[in-house]
Structures are given as C-alpha cells and as structure tokens.
Design a protein around this motif. Structure first.
Motif, mmCIF file in Angstrom:
data_model
loop_
_atom_site.group_PDB
_atom_site.id
_atom_site.type_symbol
_atom_site.label_atom_id
_atom_site.label_comp_id
_atom_site.label_asym_id
_atom_site.label_seq_id
_atom_site.Cartn_x
_atom_site.Cartn_y
_atom_site.Cartn_z
ATOM 1 N N ASP A 69 66.351 50.615 38.651
ATOM 2 C CA ASP A 69 66.317 49.418 39.480
ATOM 3 C C ASP A 69 66.925 48.268 38.689
ATOM 4 O O ASP A 69 66.944 48.281 37.451
ATOM 5 C CB ASP A 69 64.896 49.073 39.897
ATOM 6 C CG ASP A 69 64.859 48.102 41.078
ATOM 7 O OD1 ASP A 69 65.857 48.038 41.821
ATOM 8 O OD2 ASP A 69 63.840 47.410 41.244
ATOM 9 N N HIS A 94 59.358 49.237 39.401
ATOM 10 C CA HIS A 94 60.059 49.912 40.490
ATOM 11 C C HIS A 94 60.763 51.171 39.997
ATOM 12 O O HIS A 94 60.788 52.196 40.692
ATOM 13 C CB HIS A 94 61.076 48.959 41.125
ATOM 14 C CG HIS A 94 60.442 47.762 41.764
ATOM 15 N ND1 HIS A 94 61.181 46.684 42.231
ATOM 16 C CD2 HIS A 94 59.147 47.449 41.995
ATOM 17 C CE1 HIS A 94 60.365 45.781 42.730
ATOM 18 N NE2 HIS A 94 59.118 46.221 42.599
ATOM 19 N N ASP A 111 59.949 54.898 41.399
ATOM 20 C CA ASP A 111 60.953 55.776 41.999
ATOM 21 C C ASP A 111 61.056 57.098 41.256
ATOM 22 O O ASP A 111 61.313 58.142 41.865
ATOM 23 C CB ASP A 111 62.313 55.073 42.023
ATOM 24 C CG ASP A 111 62.683 54.584 43.419
ATOM 25 O OD1 ASP A 111 62.003 54.982 44.382
ATOM 26 O OD2 ASP A 111 63.635 53.807 43.542
ATOM 27 N N GLY A 142 61.430 52.304 49.090
ATOM 28 C CA GLY A 142 61.756 51.730 50.380
ATOM 29 C C GLY A 142 61.199 52.487 51.564
ATOM 30 O O GLY A 142 61.016 51.926 52.648
ATOM 31 N N ASP A 143 60.913 53.786 51.367
ATOM 32 C CA ASP A 143 60.343 54.577 52.449
ATOM 33 C C ASP A 143 58.907 54.160 52.764
ATOM 34 O O ASP A 143 58.436 54.341 53.892
ATOM 35 C CB ASP A 143 60.359 56.068 52.085
ATOM 36 C CG ASP A 143 61.770 56.607 51.933
ATOM 37 O OD1 ASP A 143 62.673 56.089 52.623
ATOM 38 O OD2 ASP A 143 61.976 57.530 51.132
ATOM 39 N N PRO A 174 59.109 48.940 52.803
ATOM 40 C CA PRO A 174 60.421 48.407 53.194
ATOM 41 C C PRO A 174 60.598 46.970 52.688
ATOM 42 O O PRO A 174 59.686 46.133 52.828
ATOM 43 C CB PRO A 174 60.379 48.452 54.721
ATOM 44 C CG PRO A 174 59.368 49.508 55.036
ATOM 45 C CD PRO A 174 58.340 49.419 53.961
ATOM 46 N N PRO A 175 61.755 46.663 52.098
ATOM 47 C CA PRO A 175 61.955 45.337 51.498
ATOM 48 C C PRO A 175 61.906 44.187 52.500
ATOM 49 O O PRO A 175 61.669 43.043 52.115
ATOM 50 C CB PRO A 175 63.340 45.453 50.846
ATOM 51 C CG PRO A 175 64.009 46.600 51.531
ATOM 52 C CD PRO A 175 62.921 47.544 51.883
#
Length: 369
Positions: A209, A243, A247, A259-260, A263-264
């Motif tokens: 990230d 982050h 991930d 993001g799943d 969500p941003p």
C-alpha cells in the motif's frame, strides 16, 4: 491388519480398482470369506485361497477363466501403498512382452552370510527387490503355474526360461511384514494426507500500500502514532503499513482485499482505525483454519525513520494478530531520493505473511494412497 483405520486389503484395492480391470478376485482364507467380503464389498469377487501362494493364484485364475491372450495381474494385499500408475505400468509391460514384474531398487549394501559370518558382498547394481503387481499373458502364467510352486510367479517363469520385464516402482510399494513396516506405512499415509489436504498447507500472502502525505493529520504507521509534520491521506486513518499487512493476510487466506470488506467510499469507514481491518483479516483466516505464523514488513520512506518506532509497531501488530512480537519484523528503508517516497511525498509499505494450520484444525478422513 489395519492401516490408518482401514484394512490393508482396502488400501490395495484402492490402487488396483483405479485401473480398468475386467474383473478382480480376492483369494482369502476359506474360514474368513464373510469377513473379507465385508471389506471388499462390490469391488471384487472373494474366493477361498489355497495353502500356498501358487495354489491361491491357480484358484484365482480358475475364477477369472481368462482367454489365453488376456493379461492377468497378481498383487499382494500386504503392499497397500502401490499406486494405480505403477499397476498400469506393469500391465503395459506385460502386454508388450508377455511377462512383467514390479521391482524396487536395492539401496543397502547386501551381504551373503553363513551362520553369523559374512561370506561375500554382493553387487547391488545387479540386484532388485521383487515386488507386486506381477502381470502375465494368461497362457504364459498357466504354463508357469503348471511347473510347481514358488514364492512369486516371476520365479516360475524363470524356471521355464521365460524372460520377465522389470518395471521399477517406488520403494514405498514395500511389503508390510513386521510391526515396524506397519508403523512406517502409517507415517507415510499421514504425510500424504497433510500434503493433499488444502486446509493443512501453509500459505503465504503479499500486501502493498502507498499513501501521500497530507497536512493537518497525525501520522499512523502500524497502529502507532509517530511524530511528523504531516500524516497520510486516506479514507480511513491512512495507515499504509497496517493496510499492507491486512492485504497480505487476506491474500494468504484467499479472501480478497481490504476494499472487499471496507470500501474506500463507505462513510462508515471514514477516519476508521485500521486496526479493525487487520482484526477482520485475522478472523477470516481463522475461519479457514489458519493462524498467523509470522509477518515480515518494510516501510519505504525518506522520513520518518522507522527504527526508533519499530519495537512499538511490532508489539501493536503482534497484539492484533494474537502472536508473539518475536514473530513480527518491521524495518524501514529509503529509495535514495528516487520516486515519490524519495521526494518525501508519501510512504509505501510492503508485507509478507505466513499462515499456518491452526492447532485445532481437524484433519479429513484418510485418502487413498
């Protein structure tokens, strides 16, 4: 005898049943036909065997009633770890030459003895261990069996001068004769099961990230507030290191990306503490039967220096992942003035995570060898 809670015969049948034989016959002790029948089920016909191996093979051939050109194979139930591919290879060789036998390499130095003394050392390059299956054209086998008894059918062919093609097979196709052999076979099956069961494999994930600096915000890296003129821009708290680790955990678990789940653009996560993202990833890994083995993370930035804060960051990540801080590595590096991090415009982070089977993960039923 049982192997991994199943009779040896059942394992052997798994291997031969994977080859399209027209018929399979099991020659069993005449006083145990009902018991053997329950093991065999509808996979084979059970007949009463004879007092010797050769007598049992003769009875088996009579039950098969093969044509002269048919290929007949003989296999020991006490060799449960042979594979279907090895059985097929012996059959192919018998179709070409008329007679074939599985053999294993001799890896020990072999001595011929007399009493308790060594007489000579044999050349193991000229030696092989006889195994099964052994396969023959029916007319060849019947001619050989007419000549008497032997410890295997290949020996009977030797007496007639019939060449027997050798088919090398794995030494795992050994014959279980002693308690030690049985224990070794148990260990082999347990190792195969661990390799074949996806939930029992270690898994590795990679995360990355990057965030630009922005004025008016505190800088958070790995869940630790670090004194710096600017913080990192982001919908949540902008913690690039947290982050990246999140991930990596999600990737190793096969569970997608941050993001799943967060969500941003979702207002619910505006300014959120990224620690909750990592907790979610940890819990998803646990649902699949994994714990965190270790984390190796790197922060790429011209400033701030990471070394003074590495201990606190390691402790925070370890706390969230419920592992010892000794299993978390965090270090910093620069790009020597190259790129956006080298210009001091932001921070990037990368992480590698190892997932290991959780101690409470249940194994599946033993599979065919």
């Amino acid at each position: 005898m049982t192997l991994a809670a199943r009779p040896l015969l059942a394992w052997a049948l798994d291997a031969v049943s994977s080859v399209p034989f027209s018929r399979i016959v099991v020659a069993a002790p005449p006083d145990r036909l009902e018991e053997i029948g329950r093991i065999v089920g509808n996979r084979a016909t059970v007949i009463g065997g004879g007092d010797t191996r050769s007598a049992s093979v003769r009875l088996g051939i009579a039950a098969l009633a093969p044509d002269e050109s048919d290929i007949v194979a003989i296999h020991d139930a006490a060799r449960p770890l042979v594979t279907g591919d090895e059985v097929a290879a012996v059959l192919d060789a018998a179709e070409r030459s008329g007679a074939a036998a599985a053999v294993t390499a001799i890896v020990d130095t072999v001595k011929r003895i007399s009493g308790e003394s060594i007489v000579e050392t044999l050349d193991r390059d000229q030696l092989r261990g006889a195994a099964t299956p052994q396969a023959f054209r029916a007319e060849v086998l019947q001619r050989a069996l007419a000549k008497g008894d032997a410890t295997d059918e290949a020996a009977l062919c030797e007496r007639l001068g019939i060449p027997v093609t050798l088919v090398p097979v794995s030494r795992l196709a050994f014959k279980i004769t002693t308690q030690g052999d049985l224990e070794l076979a148990e260990a082999i099956l347990a190792a195969r099961q661990r390799m074949e069961e996806p939930s029992m494999l270690q898994r590795v994930g990679i995360g990355f990230d990057a965030h630009p600096f922005i004025a008016g915000r505190e800088l958070r890296l790995g869940g630790v507030v670090i004194a710096h003129p600017t913080g990192l821009e982001g919908h949540s708290d902008g913690d690039a290191l947290m982050h990246a680790v999140t991930d990596a955990v999600l990737g190793a678990s096969g569970k997608g990306s941050i993001g799943d789940y967060f969500p941003p653009g979702d207002p619910a996560w505006k300014g959120a503490d990224s620690a909750m993202f990592l907790r979610k990833a940890r819990d998803l890994a646990a649902e699949r039967g994994f714990s965190i083995g270790n984390v190796d993370a790197i922060v790429i930035a011209q400033a701030p220096k990471i070394a003074p804060h590495a201990g606190a960051i390691r402790a925070r990540i370890a706390e969230i992942l419920q592992i010892g801080s000794e299993n978390v590595s965090v270090r910093g590096t620069s790009t020597n003035g190259l790129g956006f991090t080298g210009r001091g415009d932001g921070v990037a982070a990368a992480a590698i995570v190892l997932l290991v089977p959780h101690p409470k993960t249940k194994t599946q039923n033993p599979k065919s060898p």
